[in-house]
Structures are given as C-alpha cells and as structure tokens.
Write an enzyme that holds these catalytic residues in place. Structure first.
Site, PDB file in Angstrom:
ATOM      1  N   GLU A   1       0.837  -1.195   0.000  1.00 18.84           N
ATOM      2  CA  GLU A   1       0.000   0.000   0.000  1.00 18.84           C
ATOM      3  C   GLU A   1       0.874   1.247   0.000  1.00 18.84           C
ATOM      4  O   GLU A   1       1.841   1.323   0.755  1.00 18.84           O
ATOM      5  CB  GLU A   1      -0.917  -0.016   1.234  1.00 18.84           C
ATOM      6  CG  GLU A   1      -1.758  -1.288   1.313  1.00 18.84           C
ATOM      7  CD  GLU A   1      -2.449  -1.501   2.641  1.00 18.84           C
ATOM      8  OE1 GLU A   1      -2.710  -0.488   3.335  1.00 18.84           O
ATOM      9  OE2 GLU A   1      -2.722  -2.665   3.002  1.00 18.84           O
TER      10      GLU A   1
ATOM     11  N   GLU B   1      -9.599   5.901   2.525  1.00 17.11           N
ATOM     12  CA  GLU B   1      -9.988   5.120   3.691  1.00 17.11           C
ATOM     13  C   GLU B   1      -9.953   6.012   4.917  1.00 17.11           C
ATOM     14  O   GLU B   1      -9.065   6.864   5.055  1.00 17.11           O
ATOM     15  CB  GLU B   1      -9.025   3.940   3.890  1.00 17.11           C
ATOM     16  CG  GLU B   1      -9.283   3.124   5.150  1.00 17.11           C
ATOM     17  CD  GLU B   1      -8.247   2.023   5.365  1.00 17.11           C
ATOM     18  OE1 GLU B   1      -8.233   1.439   6.466  1.00 17.11           O
ATOM     19  OE2 GLU B   1      -7.428   1.762   4.457  1.00 17.11           O
TER      20      GLU B   1
END
Length: 409
Positions: A213, A324
C-alpha cells in the site's frame, strides 16, 4: 558488627536484583530498546520545520537488514526493467497538464542527505507511547482492507474502517500507477486517520492476504500531528504479525537519498485554490521479482524483496485506488473525519479530491489503463466515489466526503 552490616548490605543488594522492575520501569526499558533498534546511527541529521528529525543513515545499516531473511541480502541499486511506456507517458504529461503542481517534502527545505545514505524519520519516545503496545507500534489493525466483493454490513461495523475506491480484479497484475491529489483532511479523534492510496493485493481476503500500500495519510496517532505524509505499508498475513508503515520494521529496502517515508508533503491542495498531486508507481521487476516503488518522475525509492511475500512473489490478483478513514463512532455518531478534501466527488476539480491517470502493469511489463473497473463504498452518504475517463487524465476518479452530515448520522 561490621560483618553483620556487610551481610545486611549483601542481602539488600540481592533483593534489589531479584525483585522485578515495576511495569512502568519495564515499559520504559522496552521502549528504549525498541527506539535503539529503529533509530540507526546517523551520518547527518536534519531538523524539519514541522518538528521531524530526519536521520541520514548509511543504506547498508537501514532497518530492512534486521529481517532474518535479509541478513546477507545484496542491495539491488536499480530495477532491471521499468514498465514499458513509462518514460513516454512522463514526457507527455509534463508537457500537457499544467492545472496541478508537483510537490516536495518539508524537511528538504533544511538540507539533503548525502549519497550512500537514506533519509529516515526518527522515531521519538512519544510516538511509541501513543501506540496500544510496543509490539503493535507502526502496524495497522486487522480488517482494514476494502473488500468490495462482499460488502457485509457486520464486517463493516466490526472493522470501523470505511472506504471509497475503484478496483480491478480477475487478472494477474504486476503493478499499478496513479497521480494522487494531496489534501490535509480534518481528523475528529486522535485514534482515527484518513488516507488516500493504492492497494496491490494478492491471495484471499482471509488470514493469508498479501498487500502493498502506498499513498498519503493524516494519522495523529502514528505521527503526533495532522500533517499529510507520504507513506507505505506491507503485510503478508492480513496485518496480523508481518509488515508495518514506512521503515518502522524490517522489510522495505530504500535506495534513494532524497525522499523520506513518513515525512510531510508540502504544499497541499486548498479548496478553490492551487491543486497539488503526487505520482506513485509500484511494479514487479520481471527479472529479480522484487516490487519497486517510484515517487514522481525522478525518484526510484526502493523495493520490497519478493521473499517477503507468498502470493505477491508471483503477481497481484486485485488493485484498488481510493480513500480510507477510521470511523470510531466515539460519541455514538458517525465520525466527522474527512476523506480526501472533505467534499463529495460531484463538486469536481479544485473542490473534490482525485486520482488521475490510474493504470496497471500487465504480464508483458506494460502500463495500460485498467479494464472493467468497479466502484465500492460502504456508505455513499458519508463518503462517495465516481469514476470517469477523459483525455489527458485518462482513467480517473473523484472521491471523498465530510463523514457525518444530515444524511450520514
């Protein structure tokens, strides 16, 4: 009498030795040891305007080589291959798109690291003290990945994480690229965060998930402030025991002496003002098998060795792009932590946050636009996402939102 005194003194010394230290004293010692492991000896130290301390550490002494499987690892100083089409694309974009501006890192205003070293953000005692435990410092909680194929409300409420993403699946992927708009979203609770990133995923969404990520995040718990920071993360077991943010554990091998993981990005976008974005590319070296990361047009930062992973040692099975947040519902209501700019995607450029020129790396090591893109968000009234395709921006998305609002109680 003197002999008796000596015996008493000896007994007292023995008791001091045998009595275990207090839990507070033991924790202090544990933190001290952990900081010593993380903060390697610096060749040069740079103090940033935001309070960060950047240590220039010899590349061969960086945390990666504390990993038992990397003890005898020889640093790969450059990738064997870049994805096909990368350099032509960079030339075209630099000529054509003038609406957004490149960014740098704040610490660079006060100095640079010499060649042969890598810049590492120094971990301070207060950073570790904010963590729930020393063993979990620098690690994500489990179940933080968006799982678009099974948007189970029970799973959503248990994880406390919400997303607004686009994704592709059903093929073998060897990398991903995007240009990501950078903002400074407001965070309601210190234990919440807001991030914008790419996920490169391999395996199932069970306990064997592999993930790389990359993107930017605001995380008061991790960094102690509300600055937007460049970050990376990796795990090979769904966030259970392996992996961490940035260089807070062994794993990622950095080769670049100009960009620091976890350091503040400067400047950031403003509503109705100048827009700033960062370009990030992650791809698998077809010869060596390592997963490389490039920041902007000029900085190849380093790589995750293939041996860290099981599924990603071959390829990724899903790529995701988007935002997120953590929704802790501290006051019994949905959090007001913002995602992206804090505005919904329908507001468009200069107001909503975007990803542009999103691409995947295919089996022939070529960059290409993704096909059959899906969108996913748990609560579109809180955070939403819209995907499109247009001219110089190629495949793009607008995403984000304010969190709590009249339609998101």
């Amino acid at each position: 009498m003197a002999a008796r005194v000596r015996v008493v003194v000896m007994l007292l010394c023995l008791l001091v030795f045998l009595i275990p230290p207090s839990s507070a004293g033991g924790r202090k010692l544990e933190i001290k040891k952990h900081l010593k492991r993380l903060n390697k000896r610096a060749v040069k130290t740079i103090k940033s305007r935001d309070g960060d301390i950047i240590d220039c550490v010899r590349a061969t002494h960086q945390p990666a080589f504390d990993h038992p499987m990397l003890k005898n690892h020889t640093i790969q100083m450059k990738p064997s291959f870049h994805p096909e089409g990368l350099f032509n694309e960079m030339k075209a974009l630099s000529k054509s798109d003038k609406r957004s501006k490149p960014v740098t890192q704040l610490w660079q205003l006060n100095g640079r690291c010499p060649k042969g070293t890598v810049p590492i953000r120094r971990t301070k005692r207060e950073d570790v003290l904010r963590a729930n435990s020393i063993s979990r410092f620098g690690k994500k909680k489990q179940r933080t990945f968006p799982q678009p194929r099974s948007a189970d409300p029970d799973l959503i409420s248990q994880s406390g994480h919400q997303h607004a993403i686009v994704y592709v699946e059903g093929d073998k992927y060897y990398g991903a690229k995007a240009t990501i708009n950078v903002w400074e979203p407001k965070i309601q609770q210190p234990n919440e965060f807001s991030l914008s990133q790419m996920w490169i995923l391999g395996g199932s969404f069970g306990e064997d998930l592999n993930s790389i990520e990359v993107g930017w995040q605001v995380s008061p718990d991790l960094y102690g402030d509300n600055n937007s920071r460049l970050f990376t993360y990796w795990t090979s077991d769904a966030y259970q025991a392996t992996g961490c943010y940035n260089l807070l554990c062994s794993g990622f091998v950095q080769i670049n002496n100009e960009i620091a993981m976890g350091a503040s990005i400067f400047p950031v976008s403003r509503y109705h003002g100048s827009q700033y974005d960062i370009s990030i590319l992650v791809w698998k070296d077809p010869k060596e098998g390592n997963w490389w990361m490039q920041f902007g047009n000029d900085y190849v930062l380093g790589y995750w060795p293939a041996l860290l992973f099981s599924y990603l040692s071959d390829s990724a099975s899903m790529i995701e792009w988007g935002g997120e947040v953590v929704n802790s519902e501290a006051d019994g209501q949905h959090t007001s932590t913002q995602m992206g700019s804090g505005h919904f995607p329908g507001e468009g450029f200069g107001k909503a946050s975007y990803f542009r020129n999103i691409q995947i790396v295919d089996g022939s090591n070529s960059l290409r636009p993704p096909k059959d893109i899906g969108t996913f968000t748990e609560q579109s009234s809180c955070y939403d996402v819209q995907h499109g395709n247009h001219g110089e921006w190629g495949s793009y998305l607008y995403y984000g939102g304010p969190g709590r609002n009249p339609n998101c109680p």
